[in-house]
Design a protein around this motif. Structure first.
Motif, short mmCIF file in Angstrom:
data_model
loop_
_atom_site.label_atom_id
_atom_site.label_comp_id
_atom_site.label_asym_id
_atom_site.label_seq_id
_atom_site.Cartn_x
_atom_site.Cartn_y
_atom_site.Cartn_z
N ILE A 145 28.08 4.05 11.91
CA ILE A 145 27.45 5.22 11.44
C ILE A 145 25.94 5.10 11.27
N ALA A 146 25.22 3.92 11.06
CA ALA A 146 23.92 3.91 10.71
C ALA A 146 23.16 3.55 12.61
N HIS A 147 24.04 3.07 13.27
CA HIS A 147 23.76 3.01 14.67
C HIS A 147 23.60 4.70 15.25
N GLU A 148 24.49 5.57 14.73
CA GLU A 148 24.30 6.80 15.21
C GLU A 148 23.02 7.46 14.56
N TYR A 149 23.00 7.34 13.25
CA TYR A 149 21.67 7.94 12.69
C TYR A 149 20.52 7.41 13.26
N LEU A 150 20.47 6.02 13.48
CA LEU A 150 19.16 5.26 14.16
C LEU A 150 18.85 6.13 15.51
N ASP A 169 25.74 20.21 -4.89
CA ASP A 169 26.75 20.21 -3.75
C ASP A 169 27.22 18.75 -3.39
N ASP A 170 28.56 18.81 -3.65
CA ASP A 170 29.14 17.47 -3.17
C ASP A 170 29.69 17.37 -2.01
N SER A 171 29.64 18.38 -1.09
CA SER A 171 30.13 18.38 0.19
C SER A 171 29.60 17.48 1.26
N THR A 172 28.24 17.34 1.15
CA THR A 172 27.67 16.39 1.96
C THR A 172 26.50 15.58 1.27
N TYR A 173 26.21 14.35 1.59
CA TYR A 173 25.21 13.39 1.17
C TYR A 173 24.17 13.32 2.25
N GLU A 174 24.15 14.08 3.36
CA GLU A 174 23.26 13.96 4.38
C GLU A 174 22.06 14.77 4.22
N THR A 175 20.67 14.43 4.18
CA THR A 175 19.61 14.70 3.97
C THR A 175 18.34 14.36 4.89
N ILE A 176 17.51 14.86 4.99
CA ILE A 176 15.99 14.32 5.84
C ILE A 176 15.31 13.98 4.83
N LYS A 183 16.69 10.99 8.96
CA LYS A 183 18.10 11.73 8.80
C LYS A 183 18.79 10.79 8.36
N VAL A 184 19.53 10.86 7.00
CA VAL A 184 20.42 9.69 6.42
C VAL A 184 21.80 10.53 5.80
N ASP A 185 22.68 9.96 5.83
CA ASP A 185 23.80 10.19 4.74
C ASP A 185 24.01 8.93 4.10
N ILE A 186 23.68 9.19 2.61
CA ILE A 186 23.60 8.00 1.70
C ILE A 186 24.63 7.60 1.15
N SER A 187 25.97 8.38 1.60
CA SER A 187 27.11 7.71 1.56
C SER A 187 28.02 7.30 2.30
N ARG A 188 27.20 6.88 3.33
CA ARG A 188 27.82 6.17 4.57
C ARG A 188 27.08 4.87 5.22
N VAL A 189 25.80 5.00 4.74
CA VAL A 189 24.87 3.89 5.30
C VAL A 189 24.01 3.52 4.05
N TYR A 190 23.41 2.02 4.37
CA TYR A 190 22.44 1.71 3.17
C TYR A 190 21.12 2.31 3.32
N TRP A 191 20.61 2.70 2.44
CA TRP A 191 19.05 3.31 2.28
C TRP A 191 18.52 3.09 1.13
N CYS A 192 17.31 2.51 1.14
CA CYS A 192 16.54 2.19 -0.03
C CYS A 192 15.20 2.67 0.00
N SER A 193 14.76 3.73 -0.59
CA SER A 193 13.34 4.39 -0.57
C SER A 193 12.38 3.56 -1.23
#
Length: 162
Positions: A120-125, A43-50, A59-69
């Motif tokens: 956007i990162a602030h919103e997810y924070l 599914d390419d409609s969203t890149y949001e995940t938990i 909760k993070v949308d990897i297409s809009r914020v920096y994330w490194c597991s």
């Protein structure tokens, strides 16, 4: 990568909980530090995940914020080896809060000030603070780090004393 779509489909076939497989394109070149991504399967409609890390949910949308597991081990090391339960953690470039939120969950008496320039990162924070039921123990800011630091050292600024 010529077989990227086949690889993506195999990953999905072998992991029933995965809904989307992406590949990073290029390097981080934006002010807000996130990658361009290509959906190679699903599914390419969203890149949001938990994402769950040591029982802490993000909760993070990897297409809009920096994330490194990959930094999970380093975050755990900082929390266990460097922070004391009564410290104040100031994370000036916190993103969605992987260090700030995780530290607050693991050290209940810790006070945390968390800042990121990306709105956007602030919103997810803020979402992650609520998701992990941290209340006012993590105080989020959405500022340029230079302005944020000036505010922190300004003894007359009320929001730091919360």
């Amino acid at each position: 990568m010529p077989y990227r779509r086949v690889i993506g489909q195999v990953i999905m076939d072998k992991n029933a909980t995965i809904k989307t497989v992406v590949s990073k394109i290029g390097q981080i070149e934006t002010t807000f530090r996130f990658y361009d991504l290509e959906c190679i399967a699903g599914d390419d409609s969203t890149y949001e995940t938990i994402h769950v890390e040591d029982k802490v949910r993000f909760k993070v949308d990897i297409s809009r914020v920096y994330w490194c597991s990959k930094l999970s081990t380093e975050r755990s090391r900082v929390i266990s080896d460097l922070l004391k339960p009564t410290d104040i953690l100031c994370d000036m470039f916190c993103g969605v809060g992987p260090l700030a939120v995780k530290a607050a969950v693991k050290l209940p008496k810790l006070r945390v000030l968390a800042n990121d320039l990306n709105p956007i990162a602030h919103e997810y924070l803020e979402k992650n603070i609520k998701l992990n039921k941290l209340g006012s123990r993590v105080i989020p800011f959405n500022m340029d780090a230079r302005t944020y630091l000036r505010m922190l050292v300004d003894k007359n600024h009320a929001s730091v004393d919360k």
